[in-house]
Design a protein around this motif. Structure first.
Motif, PDB file in Angstrom:
ATOM      1  N   LEU A 197       1.060   1.048   8.193  1.00  0.00           N
ATOM      2  CA  LEU A 197       1.704  -0.017   8.942  1.00  0.00           C
ATOM      3  C   LEU A 197       1.364  -1.374   8.352  1.00  0.00           C
ATOM      4  CD1 LEU A 197       1.030   1.151  12.617  1.00  0.00           C
ATOM      5  CD2 LEU A 197       3.083   1.551  11.259  1.00  0.00           C
ATOM      6  N   ASP A 198       2.306  -2.317   8.480  1.00  0.00           N
ATOM      7  CA  ASP A 198       2.004  -3.690   8.087  1.00  0.00           C
ATOM      8  C   ASP A 198       1.515  -4.460   9.302  1.00  0.00           C
ATOM      9  OD1 ASP A 198       4.228  -4.243   9.626  1.00  0.00           O
ATOM     10  OD2 ASP A 198       5.530  -4.745   7.937  1.00  0.00           O
ATOM     11  N   ALA A 199       1.298  -5.751   9.138  1.00  0.00           N
ATOM     12  CA  ALA A 199       0.731  -6.564  10.209  1.00  0.00           C
ATOM     13  C   ALA A 199       1.654  -6.637  11.430  1.00  0.00           C
ATOM     14  CB  ALA A 199       0.441  -7.969   9.702  1.00  0.00           C
ATOM     15  N   GLN A 200       2.959  -6.421  11.221  1.00  0.00           N
ATOM     16  CA  GLN A 200       3.920  -6.466  12.329  1.00  0.00           C
ATOM     17  C   GLN A 200       4.145  -5.093  12.967  1.00  0.00           C
ATOM     18  OE1 GLN A 200       4.624  -8.205   9.287  1.00  0.00           O
ATOM     19  NE2 GLN A 200       3.691  -9.926  10.387  1.00  0.00           N
ATOM     20  N   GLY A 201       3.438  -4.065  12.475  1.00  0.00           N
ATOM     21  CA  GLY A 201       3.578  -2.720  13.033  1.00  0.00           C
ATOM     22  C   GLY A 201       4.721  -1.920  12.439  1.00  0.00           C
ATOM     23  N   ASN A 202       5.302  -2.393  11.338  1.00  0.00           N
ATOM     24  CA  ASN A 202       6.396  -1.673  10.691  1.00  0.00           C
ATOM     25  C   ASN A 202       5.851  -0.653   9.691  1.00  0.00           C
ATOM     26  OD1 ASN A 202       8.381  -3.358  11.980  1.00  0.00           O
ATOM     27  ND2 ASN A 202       7.865  -4.951  10.492  1.00  0.00           N
ATOM     28  N   LEU A 203       6.605   0.424   9.483  1.00  0.00           N
ATOM     29  CA  LEU A 203       6.202   1.444   8.512  1.00  0.00           C
ATOM     30  C   LEU A 203       6.112   0.831   7.124  1.00  0.00           C
ATOM     31  CD1 LEU A 203       5.609   4.473   8.056  1.00  0.00           C
ATOM     32  CD2 LEU A 203       8.047   4.773   7.552  1.00  0.00           C
ATOM     33  N   TYR A 204       5.014   1.108   6.432  1.00  0.00           N
ATOM     34  CA  TYR A 204       4.716   0.432   5.165  1.00  0.00           C
ATOM     35  C   TYR A 204       4.021   1.437   4.249  1.00  0.00           C
ATOM     36  CZ  TYR A 204       3.286  -3.593   2.266  1.00  0.00           C
ATOM     37  OH  TYR A 204       3.110  -4.491   1.252  1.00  0.00           O
ATOM     38  N   LEU A 205       4.715   1.886   3.198  1.00  0.00           N
ATOM     39  CA  LEU A 205       4.193   2.945   2.334  1.00  0.00           C
ATOM     40  C   LEU A 205       3.455   2.430   1.107  1.00  0.00           C
ATOM     41  CD1 LEU A 205       7.181   5.475   2.391  1.00  0.00           C
ATOM     42  CD2 LEU A 205       5.086   5.515   3.756  1.00  0.00           C
ATOM     43  N   SER A 206       3.590   1.159   0.803  1.00  0.00           N
ATOM     44  CA  SER A 206       2.979   0.632  -0.419  1.00  0.00           C
ATOM     45  C   SER A 206       1.467   0.862  -0.505  1.00  0.00           C
ATOM     46  CB  SER A 206       3.290  -0.864  -0.561  1.00  0.00           C
ATOM     47  OG  SER A 206       4.663  -1.066  -0.747  1.00  0.00           O
ATOM     48  N   PRO A 207       0.695   0.636   0.577  1.00  0.00           N
ATOM     49  CA  PRO A 207      -0.756   0.837   0.460  1.00  0.00           C
ATOM     50  C   PRO A 207      -1.151   2.256   0.089  1.00  0.00           C
ATOM     51  CG  PRO A 207      -0.239  -0.455   2.409  1.00  0.00           C
ATOM     52  CD  PRO A 207       1.064   0.050   1.868  1.00  0.00           C
ATOM     53  N   VAL A 208      -0.496   3.252   0.684  1.00  0.00           N
ATOM     54  CA  VAL A 208      -0.886   4.634   0.393  1.00  0.00           C
ATOM     55  C   VAL A 208      -0.486   5.025  -1.023  1.00  0.00           C
ATOM     56  CG1 VAL A 208       1.222   5.726   1.299  1.00  0.00           C
ATOM     57  CG2 VAL A 208      -0.915   6.981   1.290  1.00  0.00           C
ATOM     58  N   ILE A 227      -6.480   6.512   7.563  1.00  0.00           N
ATOM     59  CA  ILE A 227      -5.189   6.242   8.201  1.00  0.00           C
ATOM     60  C   ILE A 227      -5.323   5.158   9.254  1.00  0.00           C
ATOM     61  CG2 ILE A 227      -3.414   7.258   9.691  1.00  0.00           C
ATOM     62  CD1 ILE A 227      -3.831   9.888   8.131  1.00  0.00           C
ATOM     63  N   SER A 228      -6.437   5.132   9.974  1.00  0.00           N
ATOM     64  CA  SER A 228      -6.623   4.121  11.021  1.00  0.00           C
ATOM     65  C   SER A 228      -6.941   2.756  10.435  1.00  0.00           C
ATOM     66  CB  SER A 228      -7.729   4.543  11.977  1.00  0.00           C
ATOM     67  OG  SER A 228      -8.972   4.641  11.300  1.00  0.00           O
ATOM     68  N   GLN A 229      -7.700   2.715   9.320  1.00  0.00           N
ATOM     69  CA  GLN A 229      -8.020   1.457   8.637  1.00  0.00           C
ATOM     70  C   GLN A 229      -7.951   1.717   7.135  1.00  0.00           C
ATOM     71  OE1 GLN A 229     -11.309  -1.034  10.082  1.00  0.00           O
ATOM     72  NE2 GLN A 229     -11.608   0.447  11.737  1.00  0.00           N
ATOM     73  N   ARG A 230      -7.015   1.063   6.470  1.00  0.00           N
ATOM     74  CA  ARG A 230      -6.752   1.372   5.066  1.00  0.00           C
ATOM     75  C   ARG A 230      -7.955   1.113   4.155  1.00  0.00           C
ATOM     76  NH1 ARG A 230      -2.147  -3.230   4.255  1.00  0.00           N
ATOM     77  NH2 ARG A 230      -1.272  -1.926   5.897  1.00  0.00           N
ATOM     78  N   ARG A 231      -8.912   0.304   4.597  1.00  0.00           N
ATOM     79  CA  ARG A 231     -10.063   0.020   3.745  1.00  0.00           C
ATOM     80  C   ARG A 231     -10.896   1.265   3.494  1.00  0.00           C
ATOM     81  NH1 ARG A 231     -13.494  -3.992   7.632  1.00  0.00           N
ATOM     82  NH2 ARG A 231     -13.191  -2.948   9.616  1.00  0.00           N
TER      83      ARG A 231
END
Length: 827
Positions: free
Chosen positions: A383-394, A440-444
């Motif tokens: 998810l991005d900061a707005q709660g939208n689906l965001y695949l780039s980090p994974v 998954i809960s925190q990308r860090r």
């Protein structure tokens, strides 16, 4: 004959071991090269620029430790200025950095050697992680999976990013120590299970080598967990996992009618070792008294591990009781849940603070907290900061290894279902699910999950390769090449007999150098290579991009902080920060560690989120008096702002000030060319904030803050993130008389250190007697190398009343002198 057979049987094992050593050496070399790709960017211009935010504070501690070895910096008067701050980070990572610096510097390292040691440390720890990863994978699966998993791990971006040269953060140590702890525990389980570990076997343990090895590995696991507690404040959760696994595995064993003595003995040995090592390791950092704090090394960690140990004994007692009474296995988890609830209730009664710490820790790992929502690396993986689906980090962290790992996890769940389960397999699956949840809960936490992803991807890859008979086809290809090479030799020889023999052999082998049906299947070989490419090419490409990327600090900030260090009054106690320095620097918390390390100046707020409330209130206030009161309370001398604070970071600043962003900007979602887009339009509330007046208006309408430096442009003359430094001064008071209730404006033309011209103005309304007072922060005396004036002050009161040529000295500004101006006599 028997001796000969034994000798022959040992040969393949020795050969396999040599191959493993050679392969691991190759993996280590690949891992080292990947992580050193950042060397050029980190060491550009002859200095070392670290890659993150926390890296700079780790370097401060490493610098202190190298100078005061083995003592670590636990209280820093340069943080949370003017109060100082007790650092919650356990010291092990920084102690390693200080030790490495001492070794490389021959006992007396200079600053460059210390910085080089700090930059190199994550590379060394990252490479060392390959060893426990290989051990864990080989123990759960086989050596092939271990080696392939190590190769994947060597190039996986999620781990390369935290272990590259210059990434001075303790995350790489977390990964090494957690992997080592769990690898040793897996070995303990295997040896205990193979040696039929039980209570009765403890009486004759010294005659059972397998059982001794099991206890030794359990003890080694406990040591790694203790070192992990000495590295990261959240590490007790890794010890908790041992108890969670023991609960689940014991439940599985009870359902299957199996004995769990081996499992619980290993768990108790591991936790007892953790307890024994935690006490002496933490003793040097414990504060006076019996303080229980989860945010610092205290007796809380000792008490917590002791509770886990006691809990494991309870697990064992209940399992023995249920087994002896022949009760249904379902009673076991039910009773333990009741015991856990009773334990938490007792903890709340005995120590409300400790109870709160437990739930604060749970909230942290759930991604909840006052500040977590404003930290980009703490966002969910998808998810991005707005709660939208965001695949780039994974994709950036794992490439195609992430879906491969999920598929492998599903296959293993099917393969190890029911009677086919094995203790080390169940442990690995739970370990994977645990770390997957964290990532998954925190990308860090992707760096922790990188170990499991590498192993699972290797397992799936081997499953697919075996379905393609890759090893068989590869041997055929090699044998074909060798045979072809041999058959070409006779052609080069002379003599009728040799040519005839060669011709005869070629006919016998059907011209291929191999027997019929032994030709390599090139379709399978190409398919196998494509699978390798699908896994490795994205990882190598993304890993190299991450490794080569420049540090988090851009040239604009480097320029400004370099100026701050060399052109402002030096503060005291930097290398012995036990006393309060002379003044502080106010900026947003993201930049606090940079200010402390690069400028060697105290920071009001830093990356520990100290002083955040005051900083947020200052930048969002529309009252100059409130802003001045904050600066005076915190003894601020300089304020630093940048473009991001006045734009992208402003939302977080407003949130932490406890205010509503809708009061400052009008946010709308519009349908643009690329789909729905979010637009933000500034409201009057934003235009009145301190951050807007400072960054956009260069301090206009503020009487006590003057621009003293702005960052220089990059080589291409394009500023990406302009940084401006303001000095807080008493200011001279332009006072006099004019027409009553008249707006009086003071104006001064200036040029910054970059040559940019700007205008300063401040205003006041005269009272009913015509008296006015305007505070101005600039003198009309040019200061070398800084902001210069282009004219003297002019005062305007209405359309026809103007007076110019007003001189204000630097002494007037610094002493808050009054400069009299009488507009009432001007026609």
């Amino acid at each position: 004959m028997n001796e000969k057979m034994r000798h022959l049987e040992s040969k393949p094992s020795t050969s396999s071991l040599k191959l493993s050593i050679i392969s691991l050496t190759a993996v280590t070399l690949v891992a080292f090269l990947m992580r050193m790709l950042s060397y050029a960017s980190v060491t550009a211009n002859g200095s070392i620029t670290f890659t993150g935010y926390d890296d700079f504070y780790h370097m401060r501690r490493i610098l202190y430790t190298a100078s005061n070895f083995p003592h670590s910096l636990n209280f820093d008067s340069y943080l949370n200025y003017p109060y100082g701050f007790e650092i919650g980070w356990p010291p092990f990572f920084d102690l390693l950095g200080g030790l490495l610096a001492k070794v490389l510097g021959g006992g007396q390292p200079d600053l460059h050697t210390i910085e080089f040691a700090g930059a190199l440390l994550p590379v060394l720890l990252g490479i060392l992680t390959i060893i426990p990863l290989y051990i864990a994978a080989s123990s759960v699966f086989d050596r092939k999976t271990g080696l392939l998993g190590a190769f994947i791990f060597a190039v996986l971006p999620a781990h390369v990013s935290i272990s590259r040269f210059g990434a001075v953060d303790h995350h790489v140590a977390e990964t090494l120590l957690s992997t080592a702890a769990y690898a040793f525990f897996i070995l303990a389980l295997k040896w205990a299970k193979d040696g039929s570990f039980s209570l009765t076997s403890l009486k004759t343990i010294y005659s059972e080598k397998k059982l001794v090895k099991s206890l030794a590995f359990a003890g080694a696991s406990g040591l790694c967990l203790a070192l992990l507690i000495f590295t990261w404040i959240g590490a007790p959760i890794f010890a908790s996992f041992i108890v969670l696994y023991a609960l689940i595995q014991t439940t599985i064993n009870l359902k299957a009618g199996k004995n769990s003595d081996y499992l619980l003995i290993c768990s108790i040995a591991c936790l007892f070792s953790t307890l024994l090592f935690t006490i002496p390791l933490s003793a040097g950092s414990l504060r006076s008294g019996l303080e229980m704090s989860a945010m610092h090394l205290s007796w809380f960690q000792v008490f917590y591990v002791f509770s886990l140990l006691a809990g494991t004994f309870i697990l064992w007692g209940f399992s023995l009781y249920i087994s002896k009474k022949g009760m249904n296995w379902k009673y076991y988890p039910g009773i333990l849940i009741l015991v856990l609830g009773a334990g938490l209730l007792s903890l709340r009664i005995v120590s409300v603070e400790s109870y709160a710490f437990v739930f604060e820790g749970i909230n942290f790992f759930l991604g909840k907290g006052e500040y977590i929502g404003t930290i980009s690396e703490a966002l969910p993986l998808f998810l991005d900061a707005q709660g939208n689906l965001y695949l780039s980090p994974v994709l950036a962290a794992f490439g195609f290894c992430f879906p491969a790992a999920l598929a492998a996890l599903f296959l293993l769940g099917l393969e190890w279902k029911g009677e086919n389960s094995k203790p080390e397999g169940v442990f690995f699956l739970l370990w994977t699910v645990f770390f997957a949840y964290l990532a998954i809960s925190q990308r860090r936490f992707s760096y922790l999950f990188a170990v499991n992803v590498s192993i699972l991807t290797a397992y799936l890859l081997w499953v697919l390769l075996e379905s393609l008979n890759f090893e068989t086809e590869a041997r055929k290809l090699i044998k074909s090449g060798q045979t072809t090479g041999k058959n070409t030799m006779p052609v080069l020889q002379t003599g009728k007999e040799t040519k005839l023999k060669a011709k005869s052999k070629q006919k016998m082998n059907n011209g291929s150098g191999l027997k019929k049906g032994q030709d390599p299947d090139y379709f399978k070989l190409v398919s196998s290579l494509l699978l390798f490419g699908l896994i490795f090419i994205p990882c190598i490409w993304m890993g190299s991009v991450i490794a080569k990327s420049t540090g988090s600090i851009d040239p604009e900030w480097q320029d400004s902080l370099r100026w701050l260090r060399t052109s402002t009054p030096e503060t005291s106690y930097y290398l012995e920060p036990s006393e309060t320095p002379e003044y502080g620097v106010l900026s947003w918390w993201d930049y606090g560690n940079w200010i402390v390390y690069l400028s060697r100046r105290p920071a009001i707020s830093n990356n520990f989120q100290t002083g955040v409330q005051d900083s947020a209130l200052f930048f969002t206030t529309d009252s100059e008096q409130e802003g001045k009161a904050i600066m005076e309370k915190l003894k601020v001398k300089y304020v630093i702002v940048d473009k991001l604070m006045a734009s992208g970071k402003f939302g977080a600043i407003v949130e932490l000030a406890g205010k509503n962003i809708e009061n400052y900007v009008d946010i709308k979602t519009v349908n643009g060319e690329g789909g729905f887009e979010t637009s933000a339009t500034a409201k009057k509330g934003f235009l009145n904030t301190e951050i807007y007046k400072l960054y956009e208006l260069d301090g206009t309408n503020l009487g006590n803050l003057r621009l003293v430096h702005e960052s220089t442009a990059e080589k291409d003359d394009v500023k990406k993130n302009s940084v401006k430094v303001f000095e807080f001064v008493p200011g001279a008071k332009l006072s006099g008389t004019s027409i009553p209730s008249q707006l009086v404006t003071a104006t001064l033309e200036l040029s910054s250190n970059t040559g940019r011209k700007f205008t300063y103005q401040n205003k006041a309304v005269s009272d009913k007697n015509g008296s006015f007072e305007i505070i101005v922060p600039y003198s009309t005396e040019n200061m070398a190398g800084g902001v210069n004036v282009s004219s003297a002050y002019s005062l305007n009161a209405g359309e026809n009343i103007t007076i110019s040529g007003i001189q204000v000295t630097e002494s007037d500004i610094l002493k808050g002198n009054r400069v009299e101006v009488n507009l009432s006599k001007v026609n």
